[in-house]
Design a protein around this motif. Structure first.
Motif, PDB file in Angstrom:
ATOM      1  N   MET A 139      10.028 -39.037 -90.408  1.00  0.00           N
ATOM      2  CA  MET A 139      10.125 -39.552 -91.772  1.00  0.00           C
ATOM      3  C   MET A 139      11.517 -39.429 -92.370  1.00  0.00           C
ATOM      4  O   MET A 139      11.939 -40.275 -93.150  1.00  0.00           O
ATOM      5  CB  MET A 139       9.115 -38.830 -92.670  1.00  0.00           C
ATOM      6  CG  MET A 139       7.680 -39.182 -92.345  1.00  0.00           C
ATOM      7  SD  MET A 139       6.552 -38.549 -93.600  1.00  0.00           S
ATOM      8  CE  MET A 139       5.032 -39.357 -93.081  1.00  0.00           C
ATOM      9  N   LEU A 140      12.225 -38.373 -92.021  1.00  0.00           N
ATOM     10  CA  LEU A 140      13.545 -38.154 -92.620  1.00  0.00           C
ATOM     11  C   LEU A 140      14.689 -38.517 -91.686  1.00  0.00           C
ATOM     12  O   LEU A 140      15.775 -38.879 -92.131  1.00  0.00           O
ATOM     13  CB  LEU A 140      13.681 -36.701 -93.057  1.00  0.00           C
ATOM     14  CG  LEU A 140      12.828 -36.341 -94.279  1.00  0.00           C
ATOM     15  CD1 LEU A 140      12.451 -34.880 -94.278  1.00  0.00           C
ATOM     16  CD2 LEU A 140      13.570 -36.699 -95.548  1.00  0.00           C
ATOM     17  N   GLY A 141      14.435 -38.395 -90.373  1.00  0.00           N
ATOM     18  CA  GLY A 141      15.462 -38.753 -89.413  1.00  0.00           C
ATOM     19  C   GLY A 141      15.396 -40.200 -88.984  1.00  0.00           C
ATOM     20  O   GLY A 141      16.347 -40.729 -88.417  1.00  0.00           O
ATOM     21  N   GLY A 142      14.257 -40.851 -89.256  1.00  0.00           N
ATOM     22  CA  GLY A 142      14.112 -42.245 -88.874  1.00  0.00           C
ATOM     23  C   GLY A 142      13.967 -42.467 -87.381  1.00  0.00           C
ATOM     24  O   GLY A 142      14.114 -43.584 -86.894  1.00  0.00           O
ATOM     25  N   LEU A 143      13.670 -41.392 -86.619  1.00  0.00           N
ATOM     26  CA  LEU A 143      13.523 -41.526 -85.174  1.00  0.00           C
ATOM     27  C   LEU A 143      12.141 -42.069 -84.840  1.00  0.00           C
ATOM     28  O   LEU A 143      11.154 -41.776 -85.530  1.00  0.00           O
ATOM     29  CB  LEU A 143      13.720 -40.176 -84.475  1.00  0.00           C
ATOM     30  CG  LEU A 143      15.158 -39.783 -84.113  1.00  0.00           C
ATOM     31  CD1 LEU A 143      15.983 -39.572 -85.365  1.00  0.00           C
ATOM     32  CD2 LEU A 143      15.171 -38.522 -83.267  1.00  0.00           C
ATOM     33  N   THR A 144      12.062 -42.838 -83.782  1.00  0.00           N
ATOM     34  CA  THR A 144      10.776 -43.327 -83.318  1.00  0.00           C
ATOM     35  C   THR A 144      10.061 -42.232 -82.541  1.00  0.00           C
ATOM     36  O   THR A 144      10.662 -41.233 -82.136  1.00  0.00           O
ATOM     37  CB  THR A 144      10.951 -44.549 -82.406  1.00  0.00           C
ATOM     38  OG1 THR A 144      11.650 -44.140 -81.207  1.00  0.00           O
ATOM     39  CG2 THR A 144      11.750 -45.646 -83.098  1.00  0.00           C
ATOM     40  N   THR A 145       8.767 -42.448 -82.320  1.00  0.00           N
ATOM     41  CA  THR A 145       7.991 -41.493 -81.523  1.00  0.00           C
ATOM     42  C   THR A 145       8.597 -41.337 -80.135  1.00  0.00           C
ATOM     43  O   THR A 145       8.685 -40.223 -79.606  1.00  0.00           O
ATOM     44  CB  THR A 145       6.532 -41.963 -81.408  1.00  0.00           C
ATOM     45  OG1 THR A 145       6.000 -42.142 -82.720  1.00  0.00           O
ATOM     46  CG2 THR A 145       5.682 -40.943 -80.665  1.00  0.00           C
ATOM     47  N   ARG A 146       9.036 -42.429 -79.557  1.00  0.00           N
ATOM     48  CA  ARG A 146       9.634 -42.372 -78.218  1.00  0.00           C
ATOM     49  C   ARG A 146      10.919 -41.563 -78.230  1.00  0.00           C
ATOM     50  O   ARG A 146      11.165 -40.754 -77.319  1.00  0.00           O
ATOM     51  CB  ARG A 146       9.915 -43.794 -77.719  1.00  0.00           C
ATOM     52  CG  ARG A 146      10.568 -43.842 -76.339  1.00  0.00           C
ATOM     53  CD  ARG A 146      10.695 -45.264 -75.835  1.00  0.00           C
ATOM     54  NE  ARG A 146       9.383 -45.862 -75.643  1.00  0.00           N
ATOM     55  CZ  ARG A 146       9.186 -47.125 -75.243  1.00  0.00           C
ATOM     56  NH1 ARG A 146      10.220 -47.901 -75.021  1.00  0.00           N
ATOM     57  NH2 ARG A 146       7.965 -47.588 -75.083  1.00  0.00           N
ATOM     58  N   GLU A 147      11.751 -41.739 -79.265  1.00  0.00           N
ATOM     59  CA  GLU A 147      13.005 -40.983 -79.347  1.00  0.00           C
ATOM     60  C   GLU A 147      12.752 -39.486 -79.510  1.00  0.00           C
ATOM     61  O   GLU A 147      13.436 -38.660 -78.903  1.00  0.00           O
ATOM     62  CB  GLU A 147      13.838 -41.509 -80.517  1.00  0.00           C
ATOM     63  CG  GLU A 147      14.447 -42.888 -80.277  1.00  0.00           C
ATOM     64  CD  GLU A 147      15.068 -43.481 -81.519  1.00  0.00           C
ATOM     65  OE1 GLU A 147      16.005 -44.282 -81.386  1.00  0.00           O
ATOM     66  OE2 GLU A 147      14.610 -43.159 -82.635  1.00  0.00           O
ATOM     67  N   ILE A 148      11.749 -39.132 -80.292  1.00  0.00           N
ATOM     68  CA  ILE A 148      11.417 -37.715 -80.478  1.00  0.00           C
ATOM     69  C   ILE A 148      10.898 -37.125 -79.175  1.00  0.00           C
ATOM     70  O   ILE A 148      11.263 -36.009 -78.780  1.00  0.00           O
ATOM     71  CB  ILE A 148      10.380 -37.534 -81.598  1.00  0.00           C
ATOM     72  CG1 ILE A 148      10.940 -38.053 -82.925  1.00  0.00           C
ATOM     73  CG2 ILE A 148       9.990 -36.053 -81.748  1.00  0.00           C
ATOM     74  CD1 ILE A 148       9.913 -38.155 -84.028  1.00  0.00           C
ATOM     75  N   SER A 149      10.042 -37.868 -78.470  1.00  0.00           N
ATOM     76  CA  SER A 149       9.486 -37.365 -77.208  1.00  0.00           C
ATOM     77  C   SER A 149      10.583 -37.178 -76.172  1.00  0.00           C
ATOM     78  O   SER A 149      10.583 -36.203 -75.413  1.00  0.00           O
ATOM     79  CB  SER A 149       8.418 -38.330 -76.673  1.00  0.00           C
ATOM     80  OG  SER A 149       8.992 -39.548 -76.230  1.00  0.00           O
ATOM     81  N   ARG A 150      11.566 -38.083 -76.158  1.00  0.00           N
ATOM     82  CA  ARG A 150      12.662 -37.959 -75.207  1.00  0.00           C
ATOM     83  C   ARG A 150      13.557 -36.772 -75.567  1.00  0.00           C
ATOM     84  O   ARG A 150      14.040 -36.049 -74.687  1.00  0.00           O
ATOM     85  CB  ARG A 150      13.483 -39.252 -75.194  1.00  0.00           C
ATOM     86  CG  ARG A 150      14.557 -39.290 -74.113  1.00  0.00           C
ATOM     87  CD  ARG A 150      15.141 -40.668 -73.925  1.00  0.00           C
ATOM     88  NE  ARG A 150      15.819 -41.147 -75.109  1.00  0.00           N
ATOM     89  CZ  ARG A 150      15.460 -42.218 -75.806  1.00  0.00           C
ATOM     90  NH1 ARG A 150      14.403 -42.920 -75.433  1.00  0.00           N
ATOM     91  NH2 ARG A 150      16.135 -42.604 -76.871  1.00  0.00           N
TER      92      ARG A 150
END
Length: 420
Positions: A139-150
């Motif tokens: 929500m605050l970093g604007g990262l996608t789920t895929r980016e967070i998982s990576r």
């Protein structure tokens, strides 16, 4: 503009605009999860229309307007059991459309308050730490789920589940979209700072995987810290954390070679340290100290980092001051990891034998038995004392305890260097 260019513009707009738009919608709807879902729906509409019609002059306001219209439609078509619907509809229809403000304006209106509320909501203590990190980055970093998982080397489905569970728990517990006040503020602020620091640390030295560091995570954490420092300008520990991250981030480009091989602190080319970030860190540290936070956890760590930053050569480092600062930090935040770092500083100030005695005490205590840096530090001190066979065993043991491939390789190389 080609379709590819349009999609790149949409991605950039989303990363920049999403946090404040979600925050504004959440204030109106009193539901963080629904706010993000509605903005996601608006994004899908943008992906359909903008390649055909062109990117609007004010894409943030366009997304906000679309999301609010969908929110009103949702409210009107939903059977509600209470009297909240008219008030919510009024807020959605008459609330500000959130045009893109400049930084000075943002801090004087509702948008600044909304972002602060969103930070505290994403880091609510009702959520587990993994959920707090995932929700904060989403929500605050604007990262996608895929980016967070990576970034954290966990399955994408696991990250998605954490985010869904976090939003559900916030809704079920009816967590207010607000900044805590009075005696409730300090523990909640500590949780927020801890999450941001955790994200930065994971970027600075990855716990696992093939990369020694993930600078993108450091940048996200630093961005969040800077926002929080503007929104909570009177909180000393916020500025202490920003100071620490600014100074640490200054070394990122000097911490590895072109092929990704790690470079340890004392071997780094200090001319490559980013002096602008260091000066920003010094300024933030002074601000924390003027607010009475000189003995705060993050301010003390920042003061230690500042000692390193002031030394233009590794040999110029004031290790006695660093050892003293670690002693103060140990009194504020007792921790075996802090004691391990203090042992390193003591060894550099007074000799490896003194440091080894402290490390051996930590070994007997046992809390850090599975912590690879305990074995690594012990190996380094044994090597300096000429006890090479023991040092080699410690480095080899440390290599088995880390999940980071680069770090493991470095430790095995240090073990091999212990051979006669």
């Amino acid at each position: 503009m080609t379709a590819t260019d349009t999609h790149r513009s949409i991605e950039a707009v989303w990363k920049i605009e999403a946090p404040r738009l979600i925050a504004a919608l959440a204030r109106m709807l009193h539901d963080v999860g629904q706010a993000e879902d509605l903005l996601q729906e608006a994004l899908l509409v943008a992906l359909e229309r903008w390649p055909r019609d062109g990117v609007p002059d004010n894409p943030g306001a366009w997304l906000m307007t679309t999301a609010k219209r969908r929110a009103i439609d949702t409210l009107r078509h939903r059977q509600m059991r209470d009297s909240k619907r008219p008030a919510l509809e009024y807020e959605l229809e008459n609330g500000p459309m959130a045009p893109a403000p400049d930084q000075a304006e943002m801090l004087d209106d509702d948008i600044g308050d909304d972002l602060l509320r969103l930070i505290f909501t994403a880091c609510h203590p009702a959520l587990g730490r993994d959920m707090q990190v995932a929700l904060t980055l989403r929500m605050l970093g604007g990262l996608t789920t895929r980016e967070i998982s990576r970034a954290f080397l966990v399955p994408e489905a696991t990250v998605a589940q954490r985010i869904v569970r976090a939003k559900r728990m916030l809704a079920e517990k009816q967590v207010p979209f607000s900044v805590p006040r009075g005696e409730d503020l300090a523990p909640r602020l500590a949780s927020v700072l801890e999450v941001i620091y955790l994200i930065f640390n994971e970027g600075y030295t990855a716990t696992a995987g093939d990369d020694w560091a993930r600078p993108d995570l450091c940048e996200e954490a630093l961005r969040l810290g800077r926002i929080l420092a503007e929104l909570a300008a009177d909180e000393a520990e916020v500025h202490g954390l920003v100071a620490l991250m600014e100074i640490q981030a200054s070394r990122l480009h000097s911490r590895s070679r072109a092929d990704g091989t790690p470079i340890l602190l004392l071997e780094q080319d200090r001319t490559r340290w980013d002096r602008l970030l260091i000066q920003r860190g010094f300024a933030a540290l002074v601000r924390a100290q003027k607010l009475g936070g000189a003995d705060g956890n993050y301010a003390l760590q920042a003061a230690i980092a500042a000692c390193h930053a002031r030394a233009l050569r590794a040999d110029d480092t004031d290790w006695s001051s660093i050892a003293s600062l670690y002693a103060r930090l140990a009194a504020v935040t007792p921790s075996p990891v802090v004691e391990l770092n203090r042992a390193v500083a003591v060894s550099m100030a007074t000799g490896p034998a003194a440091g080894l005695a402290m490390v051996d005490e930590l070994c007997r205590e046992g809390t850090l038995a599975r912590y690879h840096l305990l074995a690594s530090v012990r190996g380094d001190l044994l090597f300096k004392l000429g006890r090479r066979a023991e040092a080699r065993a410690e480095f080899e043991h440390a290599a088995t305890l880390t999940g980071n491939t680069r770090e493991s390789t470095l430790l095995r190389q240090r073990a091999a260097a212990c051979a006669p």
